[in-house]
Design an enzyme around this catalytic site. Structure first.
Site, PDB file in Angstrom:
ATOM      1  CG  ASP A 106      -2.032   0.995   1.142  1.00 33.47           C
ATOM      2  OD1 ASP A 106      -2.287   1.521   0.036  1.00 33.47           O
ATOM      3  OD2 ASP A 106      -2.662   1.283   2.177  1.00 33.47           O
ATOM      4  CG  ASN A 115      -7.392  -2.453  -6.291  1.00 32.51           C
ATOM      5  OD1 ASN A 115      -6.452  -3.204  -6.059  1.00 32.51           O
ATOM      6  ND2 ASN A 115      -7.727  -1.485  -5.433  1.00 32.51           N
TER       7      ASN A 115
END
Ligand code: FPP
Length: 262
Positions: free
Chosen positions: A37, A85
């Site tokens: 991340d 996503n």
């Protein structure tokens, strides 16, 4: 010898040498899972488009895969693309897919020479045909390797995985009274693999983000402020050392011998 293997990749006198020497190779996490991340924040800090963060993230992937294999980690699972996503801008999604294809093409020889077996977890059949072809080539070409297993979680969601496993369990004809945790785990994408011992998340967020929900039941969680594109061997070694300082109890109590020794 894993220590020697790691040391061959560290220039003499580099601070990582001291870190590597502290690792207890008899107590390595067998399976390390990582939530990569912070690519967007890395790019924003440099006034660059988000995709530049993903591009830089590839170097971190390369370094982490090689370091993990040298350390003797048996399974490494990287979260590259979640089901959620798809909600990102189309241009970002297609760049991520392009980067993945390029990575596979450029790294296949490294995977082969390091005896790494490559696998995908997630709904691979919903990815573009071109991406699937590239993935299948890497899976097939590395299928006979017996070193580290490298899973990429792609179009992956932990809840979706559990639903897919439940469907497969029902379709298998297994009687409900014969279903138990061990048999259910055999229907997950990670069937036959050990559960993660160590879950690393970069960029400081304290969330599991729908990642390996079943499998992380007893994983040790390690969160680092480092943004994914900056994550390197040093950070992986630090995470392993932090893991080795933890006392794992699996819901039980300290082993009597350990209590007695105090
Ligand atoms: C999270 O950062 C990262 C991703 C959604 C994608 C990770 C992908 C890569 C590192 C490149 C491709 C992977 C492989 C295995 C070749 P973010 O964009 O959510 O960052 P932010 O939270 O700072 O916005």
């Amino acid at each position: 010898m894993p220590l020697e293997q790691v040391l061959t990749s560290i220039p003499s006198g580099h601070p990582d040498e001291a870190l590597a020497r502290q690792v207890n190779f008899d107590r390595l996490p067998v399976h390390v899972a990582i939530i990569m991340d912070g690519n967007g924040r890395w790019a924003a800090q440099r006034h660059l488009p988000r995709v530049e963060g993903h591009r830089a993230g590839i170097d971190a992937v390369r370094d982490t895969v090689e370091t993990a294999a040298r350390l003797g980690i048996r399974v490494l699972t990287l979260y590259a693309f979640s089901i959620e996503n798809w909600k990102r801008p189309a241009a970002e999604v297609s760049t991520l897919m392009l980067l993945l294809k390029r990575y596979l093409r450029s790294e296949l020889n490294t995977l082969l020479s390091n005896d790494i077996r490559f696998r995908v977890i997630g709904r691979m059949e919903e990815l573009g045909r071109d991406v699937q072809e590239e993935l299948t080539t890497a899976i097939d070409r590395t299928a006979k390797n017996s070193g580290m297993l490298f899973n990429i979680a792609l179009n992956y969601g932990g809840r979706a995985e559990i639903v897919d496993a439940a469907r497969r369990a029902m379709e298998s004809g297994l009687r409900p009274e014969d279903l138990d945790e061990e048999r259910f785990a055999g229907f997950l994408y990670t069937a036959g693999q050990p559960d993660p011992d160590l879950l690393i998340r970069t960029s400081g967020e304290m969330r599991v983000s729908n990642y390996l929900l079943w499998q992380i039941a007893y994983a040790e969680i390690y969160v680092t402020e480092t943004l994914w594109p900056d994550f390197r061997r040093t950070h992986l070694l630090e995470a392993v050392l932090a893991y080795q300082k933890r006392e794992r109890r699996y819901g039980g109590i300290k082993a009597p011998a350990a209590i007695g020794a105090q």
